[in-house]
Motif scaffolding. Sequence first.
Motif, short mmCIF file in Angstrom:
data_model
loop_
_atom_site.label_atom_id
_atom_site.label_comp_id
_atom_site.label_asym_id
_atom_site.label_seq_id
_atom_site.Cartn_x
_atom_site.Cartn_y
_atom_site.Cartn_z
N PRO A 25 0.83 -1.21 0.00
CA PRO A 25 0.00 0.00 0.00
C PRO A 25 0.86 1.26 0.00
N TYR A 26 0.28 2.34 -0.44
CA TYR A 26 0.88 3.68 -0.38
C TYR A 26 2.10 3.87 -1.28
N GLU A 79 -9.04 14.83 8.21
CA GLU A 79 -8.20 14.30 7.13
C GLU A 79 -8.83 13.03 6.55
N ASP A 80 -9.48 12.25 7.43
CA ASP A 80 -10.17 11.04 6.97
C ASP A 80 -9.25 10.21 6.08
N HIS A 81 -8.05 10.01 6.58
CA HIS A 81 -7.01 9.34 5.79
C HIS A 81 -7.40 7.89 5.53
N PRO A 82 -7.40 7.49 4.29
CA PRO A 82 -7.84 6.12 4.01
C PRO A 82 -6.76 5.10 4.34
N PRO A 84 -5.98 1.16 3.37
CA PRO A 84 -6.46 0.11 2.45
C PRO A 84 -7.21 -1.01 3.15
N ASN A 86 -9.45 -0.70 5.29
CA ASN A 86 -10.86 -0.31 5.33
C ASN A 86 -11.52 -0.46 3.95
N TRP A 87 -10.74 -0.19 2.90
CA TRP A 87 -11.26 -0.39 1.54
C TRP A 87 -11.55 -1.87 1.32
#
Lengths: 147, 128
Positions: A25-26, A79-82, A84, A86-87
């Motif tokens: 991720p990221y 910011e509600d930083h995602p 992955p 949670n996705w």
Amino acid sequence: MVLIDWEEETSTATKSLTFVLNDPPYESARSTTALRLIDAAIRRGYDVNVFAYEGAVSLACAQQMPHANPIHGRDVESEDHPNPKNWIAALQLLARQCSVRLDWLNCGQCSDERGVGEAITGVRRGSPADLWAFVRSSVNTLVIPTR
Amino acid sequence: MSKRILQILTTGYRGTLEEQDDQVLWLVHMLHNNGADTDVLLRGTATNYVVRTQDASGLVFGDCVQSQPPDIANEVRALTRKGVRVFVVLEELKKRGILRSETVEDITCVAAAELPALLRSYDQVWQW
């Protein structure tokens, strides 16, 4: 937390697709693209198998945490930083709503060597033998590799 | 001792949806805020970072909607407003069909032939 018993999941899908993911991720757009394809496959009624290999095992790591962003001037909430994970959880929920199966399997050795063995609920550990079983039961397999 | 650093960013949109920004531009903001004298050269796919009208909103997985999508052009604009120079290569804009009127206002366009002199004017060059 609700444990998902995949054997008891009711699926009306007659076709399965397998995705092999490789990127952590990221680090690239490929992981997000993969999740978008999986979302589309689920919405079209496919059972979906995912074999997360090497860095991709971190996509479902349970210890991911959102953070604030001082450059954006937003606290952690706004910011509600995602993450992955949670996705992936949202895709698991979508699969249940669509009465299809999303079977996400992390390569166990890859998880161990990275110390990311704790995945979100519903994500299993496995091996290349499980990947082969996925491939044999699927109409096609898409590899989204690291570049 | 002051060190002028040029950050060359060649790969655009690397994890930007997950990060909700670009990792290198974010770091440049942080370095600048902590006193570094650093500028940015956008090349390759990162050239598109200067396009004003880009819009990354709308990402949805199941019922999970991204509420704060990346706003890369604004990240670039914010850097220039802090005094960080953001360079793009004219030939790379042309190759992508990006008109100057479509870009963030305060960027600096350089010709490819001017790059050697630009790089020599910095103490360090960081290639990302």
